[in-house]
Enzyme design. Sequence first.
Site, short mmCIF file in Angstrom:
data_model
loop_
_atom_site.label_atom_id
_atom_site.label_comp_id
_atom_site.label_asym_id
_atom_site.label_seq_id
_atom_site.Cartn_x
_atom_site.Cartn_y
_atom_site.Cartn_z
N GLU A 79 -14.16 -3.10 -6.59
CA GLU A 79 -13.00 -1.91 -6.29
C GLU A 79 -11.89 -2.19 -7.23
O GLU A 79 -11.86 -2.87 -8.19
CB GLU A 79 -12.50 -1.89 -5.00
CG GLU A 79 -13.48 -1.65 -3.75
CD GLU A 79 -12.87 -1.37 -2.46
OE1 GLU A 79 -11.84 -2.04 -2.12
OE2 GLU A 79 -13.51 -1.03 -1.46
N HIS A 118 -2.27 5.33 -1.30
CA HIS A 118 -3.97 5.42 -1.81
C HIS A 118 -4.07 6.56 -2.86
O HIS A 118 -3.70 7.89 -2.56
CB HIS A 118 -4.92 5.69 -0.65
CG HIS A 118 -6.33 5.14 -0.98
ND1 HIS A 118 -7.20 5.87 -1.84
CD2 HIS A 118 -7.07 4.02 -0.62
CE1 HIS A 118 -8.09 5.11 -1.94
NE2 HIS A 118 -8.07 4.19 -1.27
N ARG A 135 -4.33 0.27 -7.84
CA ARG A 135 -3.84 1.38 -7.08
C ARG A 135 -2.61 1.86 -7.64
O ARG A 135 -2.29 3.26 -7.63
CB ARG A 135 -3.97 1.21 -5.57
CG ARG A 135 -5.45 1.17 -5.19
CD ARG A 135 -5.08 0.84 -3.55
NE ARG A 135 -6.53 0.64 -3.00
CZ ARG A 135 -7.07 0.42 -1.73
NH1 ARG A 135 -5.77 -0.05 -0.99
NH2 ARG A 135 -7.97 0.38 -1.35
N HIS A 162 -0.44 4.66 2.35
CA HIS A 162 -1.71 4.12 2.57
C HIS A 162 -1.46 2.68 3.31
O HIS A 162 -1.85 2.45 4.38
CB HIS A 162 -2.59 3.97 1.77
CG HIS A 162 -4.04 3.34 2.03
ND1 HIS A 162 -4.66 3.78 2.86
CD2 HIS A 162 -4.66 2.28 1.46
CE1 HIS A 162 -5.83 3.10 2.89
NE2 HIS A 162 -5.66 1.94 2.27
#
Length: 525
Positions: free
Chosen positions: A113, A241, A288, A349
Amino acid sequence: MSIETDFLVIGSGIAGLSYALRAADHGRVLIVTKGDITECNTNYAQGGIACVMYEPDTFERHIHDTLVCGSGICDRRAVEQVVTGAPAAIKELVRMGTKFDRSADGTYELAREGGHTENRILHAKDLTGAELERVLVRQVKRHPNIEVREHHFAVDILTQHHLGQMVRKNTSGITCYGAYVLDLKTQQVATVLSRVTVLATGGVGNIDHTTTNPSVATGDGIAMVHRAKGVIDNMAFIQFHPTSLYHPGERPAFLISEAMRGFGAKLRLPSGEEFMSKYHPMGSLAPRDVVARGIDNEMKTRGLDYVYLDVTHLDPRSVIDHFPNIYKKCLSEDIDITKDVIPVAPAAHYCCGGVKVDLNGQTSIRHLYALGETSSTGLHGANRLASNSLIEAAVYASKAAAHSIQKIKEIELRTDIPAWDYEGTSHPEEMILITQNYREMQQIMSAYVGIVRSNLRLDRANRRLEIIFRETEELYLRSTLSRNLCELRNMIAVGYLIIKDARRRTESIGLHYSLDYPASPGNEF
């Protein structure tokens, strides 16, 4: 009504349930949760849980990735504790029955990720959190020393303040004796007396108009510690997010897992142009904060409501196999992700700050621990590395349980706490007073305290929130308690803490990006 227990756990995600299972062999555990036991952020977590499993990955690489993502303000001791403690935590979850995806040869199938330089994300398809919650809830319900009370709302933790003593931020020896807990079905408030109290109440996503969090994520634990004069840390760092499914009005916003970008998905403009490569060398797999700002910038400069996430160039069978839940959800919106691009936009998020704790999960208030997203361990710094949250909760639950179990026999129950005072209160005449202030609070935070900020925006937000605070406190003092009113009060406190921390910062770092200060290296557009 008074209830006595050894351990009071407030919250029912991975942090609270993991702690309860470890503590239950050493005393009575009461878990209170304001919704159903499975209504928590853990249950909504899709991507996975980070852990070094195989070569060529190493603890040093995971530590390095976490520190880089955290923009240099992580607590290295916390990072090392979580990373090195992860394998044991994973082993325990597997022992309890967690089924992570495996390859044909029996090894764990590891995903990658954003921000990770290696494949180290264990997962259960795209419903990892639900799998963890399933296993933990089953274990909790089987344990004879654990009692669970669903639909019970913790209103405030009990301290010397409730004995008539003056408690300020600089008061030494502030001690927690339990909590006032509202039964949402009977509307009666119980005085729960405990030797040890654990806050595992989750995050603050509902501070924003659009969030991936369930409705229970209203910062209750953080607000309770703030009112009790405990130490709160790093609240400016709210992670958005980058990729929630664009579906106006849907709450919570449906998360399009970061694992999809790790699998090869690309972010694109309506023209089909890939754009993240101009913001970061890692492109769509950048941390992110960078991806969310990149998308936000493209949307604002081009007048877009969303951008697109594209997996149409990948093998359709593999996409469906790895992301069955996302495939099903998108198909219900007439989007076939094997053929169609997915409209996405950032959504609130994760809170990287919270109640400041030490390496054992202890807060600044005696006999009070904070775990999971409620806490600020120092692991995340200015920005959370993807999939570090679930493993943080598991590792710190173990540390907190071991520490509190050692202390429990030395702690006496304080039984002279007065019962809840109902005098002078009545039912609020109009629910609109609560719901309208809640909407205004969300609008203020979304417009002025979102992905990109400025001193002017923060000052304006502070003034607007002050008005809502005064109105809500007046309503609180004259009304009987309700979940809506308590959540509004907590969210206003959280909003204040976010604005306060953001206003004191004089640089753009991690998730705090201000138009008034030059960006630090790696944070610039």
